[in-house]
Design an enzyme around this catalytic site. Structure first.
Site, PDB file in Angstrom:
ATOM      1  N   ASP A   2     102.251  78.676  47.536  1.00 52.08           N
ATOM      2  CA  ASP A   2     101.306  79.767  47.323  1.00 52.08           C
ATOM      3  C   ASP A   2     101.769  80.548  46.103  1.00 52.08           C
ATOM      4  OD1 ASP A   2      99.309  81.609  47.548  1.00 52.08           O
ATOM      5  OD2 ASP A   2      99.724  82.154  49.622  1.00 52.08           O
ATOM      6  N   ASP A  41      95.286  78.395  43.784  1.00 55.19           N
ATOM      7  CA  ASP A  41      96.684  78.825  43.814  1.00 55.19           C
ATOM      8  C   ASP A  41      97.428  78.421  45.075  1.00 55.19           C
ATOM      9  OD1 ASP A  41      95.189  80.459  45.459  1.00 55.19           O
ATOM     10  OD2 ASP A  41      96.306  82.271  44.992  1.00 55.19           O
ATOM     11  N   GLU A  42      96.900  77.480  45.829  1.00 50.69           N
ATOM     12  CA  GLU A  42      97.508  77.163  47.123  1.00 50.69           C
ATOM     13  C   GLU A  42      97.298  75.686  47.451  1.00 50.69           C
ATOM     14  OE1 GLU A  42      97.252  78.847  51.737  1.00 50.69           O
ATOM     15  OE2 GLU A  42      95.794  79.484  50.239  1.00 50.69           O
TER      16      GLU A  42
END
Length: 504
Positions: free
Chosen positions: A11, A105-106
């Site tokens: 993350d 973003d993950e």
């Protein structure tokens, strides 16, 4: 469940805000909020400095401004974020063929499938190397969680924030989960959490003690069974490398309700153009055109039309969206519009009559993006002034690269700085200044020129005035395990130094 912590969850830390801080030296260490800046805008990401004031994602922007009035409020630059995300996902795919992106973003990574990790030590080493590689390639930080299941890996990455690594050793899961609130578990939102709290269940341990039958009675069969298994730390969900795209869509929320029917039609046409550009960018086409309308009273209507074959033609999508709009009453005003395409395919089979109609209609290629056809509405033909979104990149013919701090009343304020400089100076211009133009974002990490065994002047590698910088400098302690060359941003003064200088 596995017997080794070989599921990795990454993350990126406050991704959008961190990217803006890395891009803008004057904002580093300061409160930054990224999102829609209009009265109805919401926060997309807040930096950790802004979170101290209680600003969080999905919060109304008006509320964020009340809590942190002195923060920097910026319009998202999704092009930059996607570019950084592609770099990060490339690093993840170097670890394993099984990478499951959840957002820009993950992502989850199955380290065992890539032969990257098989026990605690190798998993921790892979996680540390990944964090160093991300910093070297993007200049940003990410938090890594390692565990034997996806659920636990995500929980571990939350504990690692910001800029950390947490590994949950197999056999310790129940003890770790027990005291955590029930909202920690995936699928337990505010409503389910309140329902369980009224039943006297506040922690994961109390959830497990309640028993499966009681949870089924409280939450229903499917949810009750799933939640009981998670309370016992059981999660057998695999990492899925590819997720099939179901639809492609775009939508806009308007600061002021739109009442004029012609304006609504123009907005729908503009959204159809944007949707098709995104569709083509993904190499897809689709059969079903979808129109979404949220009216003044927050009622949301969705209308759809299925074509005889998949299309990626702008004119066809425009016409279908316009037909759908004809059946929607917008008299009271419209606050949101959206156009989407579903029933996706990777080929087209156009309706010949629709193709013929589209060939004589104006398309996105005939008119620039986000602009209506010429002559549609008088005030739309010549915008009063150019728009300069806060935080977006610009270039001035005299002062160079900078970013917009704010604009209004015919003026735009620009701070001239780059990711590799110190905080820059601020200047104000007229919005129609011919020397000021929009610009593409600069990379967050300045890349050094690649070298060969011999330099351009014939000197062997490791000799000459660059030898100290290129060969004898102490390595970055955080990147010793990394296979990616360290290329950190360098501060510049005057005309630059080191490898950026040229010799006579």
């Amino acid at each position: 469940m596995r017997t080794a912590p070989t599921i990795l969850h990454l993350d990126m830390d406050a991704f959008f805000a961190s990217a803006e801080q890395a891009s803008k030296p004057s904002l580093r260490g300061k409160a930054v909020v990224v999102g829609g800046l209009g009265p109805r805008g919401v926060v997309a990401t807040a930096s950790y400095e802004a979170r101290v004031f209680g600003v969080n994602s999905a919060m109304p922007m008006a509320q964020a401004r009340r809590r942190a009035p002195n923060a920097a409020y910026l319009v998202p630059r999704f092009g930059l974020y996607r570019e950084i995300s592609e770099q990060v996902m490339g690093l993840l795919r170097a670890l394993s063929p099984l990478v499951e992106p959840l957002s820009l973003d993950e992502a989850f990574v199955d380290l065992e499938a890539g032969g990257t990790a098989w026990d605690d030590a190798s998993a921790r080493l892979a996680g540390a190397k990944l964090r160093a590689d991300i910093r070297a390639v993007t200049g940003l930080t990410g938090s890594v969680g390692l565990a034997a299941s996806k659920m636990l890996a995500k929980i571990a990455s939350e504990q690692a924030k910001p800029d950390g690594l947490v590994l949950i050793e197999p056999g310790t899961e129940r003890a770790l989960l027990g005291p955590m609130p029930v909202r920690t578990l995936p699928g337990v939102g505010p409503a389910t959490g309140d329902h369980l709290r009224r039943a006297g269940i506040a922690t994961v341990e109390e959830l497990a003690e309640a028993g499966e039958d009681e949870l089924v009675r409280l939450l229903g069969k499917a949810h009750g069974h799933a939640l009981f298994a998670m309370a016992l730390a059981h999660d057998d969900r695999p990492v899925v490398a590819e997720r099939e795209t179901k639809s492609v869509s775009v939508e806009d929320t308007y600061d002021v309700d739109i009442h004029d029917r012609v304006r609504v039609g123009l907005e729908v046409a503009r959204l159809a153009d944007r949707c098709v550009r995104r569709l083509r960018g993904a190499g897809l086409s689709g059969r079903t055109i979808v129109l979404k309308v949220r009216r003044y009273d927050f009622s949301t209507l969705t209308r759809s039309e299925t074509l005889r074959g998949p299309t990626d033609d702008t004119g066809v999508v425009r016409e279908a969206a316009a037909r759908l709009l004809e059946g929607v009453d917008t008299t009271g005003g419209v606050r949101l519009l959206g156009v989407g395409v579903s029933g996706l395919a990777d080929y087209t089979q156009e309706d010949l009559f629709a193709q013929a109609q589209a060939s004589v209609e104006p398309t996105a290629e005939d008119h620039p993006a986000d602009e209506p056809a010429e002559g549609a509405v008088a005030e739309e033909e010549a915008p009063a002034e150019r728009r300069w979104p806060s935080g977006h990149d610009v270039r001035h013919a005299e002062h160079g690269h900078g970013w917009v701090q704010g604009s209004g009343l015919g003026r735009v304020t620009v701070r001239f700085e780059t990711p590799y400089s110190g905080p820059g100076r601020v200047r104000t211009f007229r919005t129609d200044d011919p020397q000021l133009e929009p610009a593409d974002p600069l990379p967050l990490v300045e890349r050094r020129p690649e070298t060969t065994p011999e330099t351009a002047d014939g000197l062997p590698a490791g000799s000459g005035p660059w030898a100290e910088e290129a060969g004898t400098q102490d390595p970055d302690p955080g990147s010793q395990a990394s296979s990616v060359p360290a290329s950190r941003p360098k501060s510049r003064s005057g005309g630059g130094g080191g490898a950026a200088t040229s010799r006579p």
